[in-house]
Enzyme design. Structure first.
Site, PDB file in Angstrom:
ATOM      1  N   GLU A  94       0.845  -1.206   0.000  1.00 62.90           N
ATOM      2  CA  GLU A  94       0.000   0.000   0.000  1.00 62.90           C
ATOM      3  C   GLU A  94       0.878   1.253   0.000  1.00 62.90           C
ATOM      4  O   GLU A  94       0.694   2.169   0.793  1.00 62.90           O
ATOM      5  CB  GLU A  94      -0.928  -0.003   1.212  1.00 62.90           C
ATOM      6  CG  GLU A  94      -1.815  -1.240   1.303  1.00 62.90           C
ATOM      7  CD  GLU A  94      -2.725  -1.260   2.510  1.00 62.90           C
ATOM      8  OE1 GLU A  94      -3.852  -1.759   2.406  1.00 62.90           O
ATOM      9  OE2 GLU A  94      -2.302  -0.758   3.574  1.00 62.90           O
ATOM     10  N   CYS A 134     -10.641   0.456   7.711  1.00 65.67           N
ATOM     11  CA  CYS A 134     -10.068   1.696   8.234  1.00 65.67           C
ATOM     12  C   CYS A 134     -10.622   2.917   7.512  1.00 65.67           C
ATOM     13  O   CYS A 134     -10.749   3.994   8.099  1.00 65.67           O
ATOM     14  CB  CYS A 134      -8.549   1.655   8.111  1.00 65.67           C
ATOM     15  SG  CYS A 134      -7.951   1.222   6.461  1.00 65.67           S
TER      16      CYS A 134
END
Length: 645
Positions: free
Chosen positions: A308, A404
């Site tokens: 990521e 998240c």
């Protein structure tokens, strides 16, 4: 900066405020309780109930699952600040009671280690997110205390922070480590600001200063664990966690993008509060690299799904992009802190770009579906069949196992009023960073000033300000600074005071008007919006020979629903003759852009023939583009931001 009260009064943004308050927050509460049919379970509330001894069971979800509840509570707090809701507050209070029941006597609070691995606390700072979760607890506690005046969650957070302060530091009996996922650093700054206790600022600075020191704490910790890891095999990659160098020596954004911008946010906070010029210079270097060489036109950051992460300068692929929603939110946090260091329009430009495109685009119009990854090019079949593109979804999801992003969107949009203005402590300077209809009250020279902004953005560029004074003063002298957006490049915007054109000087991208203001004064700020074709730096190879469409703060895209297939064969005509029109019935109403283009004439190809000599095999079309933030709200289909020309 002066503490101010800002209320948003804006048609565009009030719709979002209502959506967050009436739909998103209640929906996410249901998701946290695993009551959304067809959605991935959260386990968050259930984990707290098990940790509190209220039910039996195994820990569920990711190791950092606690943070989802904390971010949701922070969103609730920001919503309650502007829109009191006794029923919502009651629900939040019950969640806070549950959190308190799960807290250990010594202040420790983490359901993973309470339920799944008791006794192993603080043995895997590299991966286990204990301090990260603590940071989100602190942020929620500060926000909830400020919104409601209630101290229970703040007391819980303070007990945990007291424990962390005793455990971490440079003394022989302390752990000389830091978190694998930065977050507590910026949270401790908020705790310092609400309590005034220097020890929290010092603890934040410790975590920042210790990062990147040698020998590496993460490698030594990994060796103590028998060289075992949760996420990956082999020696920890220090660049992923931004601890390959001391932070003051870093100049290139590397590693996990959310971790990076959360850390940069804290660095900017500390640079401002401690007058640390070396830390400030590091922030400025990292800002330049991130936003000029590693940021998408939509305000997304993070080019690869592997880690990521950032990859390298100018590597910005559109179809395998990551551009995580949380990363753009973190970029907005960082931009906000950079503005507090120095009011420069480029910081607000990035804040606006990420907000109107990547962040808004991450949530559906119904407030119940979300993107984790925000691509600039989508081919649904590739998303389902190409392993390198599994992370790119053509439709938003109702929830994620790792969720998240959704509560992060909720807490950002609920606190949007905090991003519009800055007022110096003495009230002598007022900066307008975002043109969002709103009202701000502040003190200037012993006079109470109310500044009301009426904005027709993002669709039209007419902005008006009205000034009212209260008290005995007849006037108030202050400088009003208005950002000149980087999407406005046609000379100088027109500024009128009480109907008369006024000259102004420009500093750091802000038009500044310094005068003695009287009750009833008005100011008009004209930012005409034009549809423009935008080119990419030639070093961004993914966009070579292509152009994107932008109108004001909005980046546009073309979708299969409007233009047919294959979208990849659509190109701009030599003279695209772009026009714009309002479509009141499309996705709640928007301005669409239409233009002349060309599509490959597939009838000239034999179905079984993959290649043939190059000929002009195109047909003219009139294409239709919509704001990027609205894509994916109809049917699953192809989408593209960059068009060949």
């Amino acid at each position: 900066m002066q503490k101010t009260q800002v209320d948003i009064q804006d048609n565009f943004w009030q719709d979002y405020s209502g959506l967050i308050r009436n739909t998103v927050i209640p929906y996410q509460w249901e998701a946290l309780n695993d009551r959304i049919e067809g959605a991935a379970p959260s386990y968050a509330i259930r984990n707290f109930r098990i940790a509190a001894g209220l039910e039996e069971g195994e820990f569920g979800g990711w190791i950092f699952q606690d943070s989802d509840l904390y971010k949701w509570l922070e969103a609730v707090a920001f919503s309650l600040r502007h829109h009191p809701d006794l029923e919502l507050e009651k629900i939040a209070d019950s969640a806070i009671d549950l959190i308190g029941q799960a807290q250990h006597e010594n202040g420790y609070l983490n359901t993973y280690y309470t339920v799944k691995e008791p006794g192993k606390q603080w043995t895997n700072l590299h991966e286990a997110h204990e301090l990260y979760c603590a940071g989100h607890l602190i942020e929620a506690a500060v926000a909830y205390s400020q919104a409601t005046g209630k101290s229970k969650l703040l007391d819980i957070a303070l007990r945990f922070t007291d424990l962390i302060e005793r455990l971490f530091g440079t003394q022989p009996d302390q752990i000389r480590g830091y978190c694998g996922h930065q977050e507590i650093e910026l949270a401790l700054v908020k705790l310092y600001e609400v309590t005034g206790e220097d020890r929290f600022l010092k603890l934040s600075r410790y975590f920042i200063d210790e990062r990147g020191s040698k020998p590496s704490y993460f490698i030594e910790e990994w060796e103590r664990r028998g060289k075992t890891s949760i996420w990956s095999e082999g020696t920890p990659n220090l660049e992923v966690y931004q601890c390959h160098l001391p932070v003051r020596e870093q100049s290139v954004a590397v590693g996990h993008s959310v971790r990076a911008v959360y850390m940069y946010t804290a660095m900017a906070d500390l640079a401002r509060l401690t007058d640390d010029n070396e830390l400030r210079k590091a922030c400025e270097r990292l800002w330049d690299n991130t936003t000029r060489k590693q940021m998408y036109i939509t305000g997304g950051i993070g080019a690869t799904h592997l880690g990521e992460a950032f990859s390298f300068d100018y590597d910005l692929p559109n179809d395998t992009v990551y551009a995580e929603t949380c990363a753009s939110i973190g970029l907005i946090f960082w931009a906000r802190r950079m503005l507090q260091l120095e009011a420069k329009s480029e910081y607000a430009d990035v804040m606006e770009r990420a907000l109107y495109n990547n962040v808004l685009g991450s949530m559906s119009k119904d407030g119940k579906h979300f993107f984790y990854v925000n691509p600039l090019e989508v081919w649904p079949e590739a998303s389902s069949k190409n392993p390198d593109k599994f992370h790119v979804k053509p439709v938003r999801q109702p929830w994620f196992g790792c969720s998240c992003c959704p509560p992060n969107v909720a807490r950002l949009l609920s606190s949007l009023s905090d991003y519009i203005y800055d007022v110096t402590n003495d009230g002598s300077k007022v900066y307008t960073h975002l043109f969002i209809g709103s009202q701000i009250g502040f003190e200037s020279g012993g006079c109470r000033v109310m500044l009301r902004q009426r904005s027709e953005l993002p669709w039209n560029g007419k902005i008006e300000f009205a000034i009212s004074l209260s008290g005995d003063a007849d006037s108030a002298a202050f400088e009003l600074a208005l950002r000149i957006p980087n999407w406005f490049q046609d000379g100088r915007p027109i500024l009128k005071v009480n109907g008369t054109n006024l000259n102004y000087h420009v500093e750091n991208g802000y038009a500044k008007v310094e005068r003695s203001w009287s009750d009833g004064d008005t100011l008009a700020w004209m930012l005409p919006l034009e549809t423009k074709l935008i080119a990419a730096n030639p070093q961004i190879r993914a966009d070579a020979g292509k152009a994107a469409i932008q109108r004001g703060p909005f980046v546009y895209c073309v979708e299969e629903a409007d233009n047919g297939l294959p979208i990849a064969s659509l190109s701009l005509a030599g003279e695209p003759k772009l026009t714009e029109r309002t479509d009141a019935d499309l996705l709640g109403g928007c301005i669409v852009v239409e233009g002349d283009g060309q599509m490959v004439d597939e009838s000239a190809w034999k179905e079984s023939q993959p290649y043939q000599p190059l000929r002009k095999l195109t047909r003219p079309v009139r294409f239709k583009a919509i704001p990027y933030y609205l894509w994916g709200n109809r049917k699953a289909g192809e989408m593209n931001v960059w068009l060949r020309y």
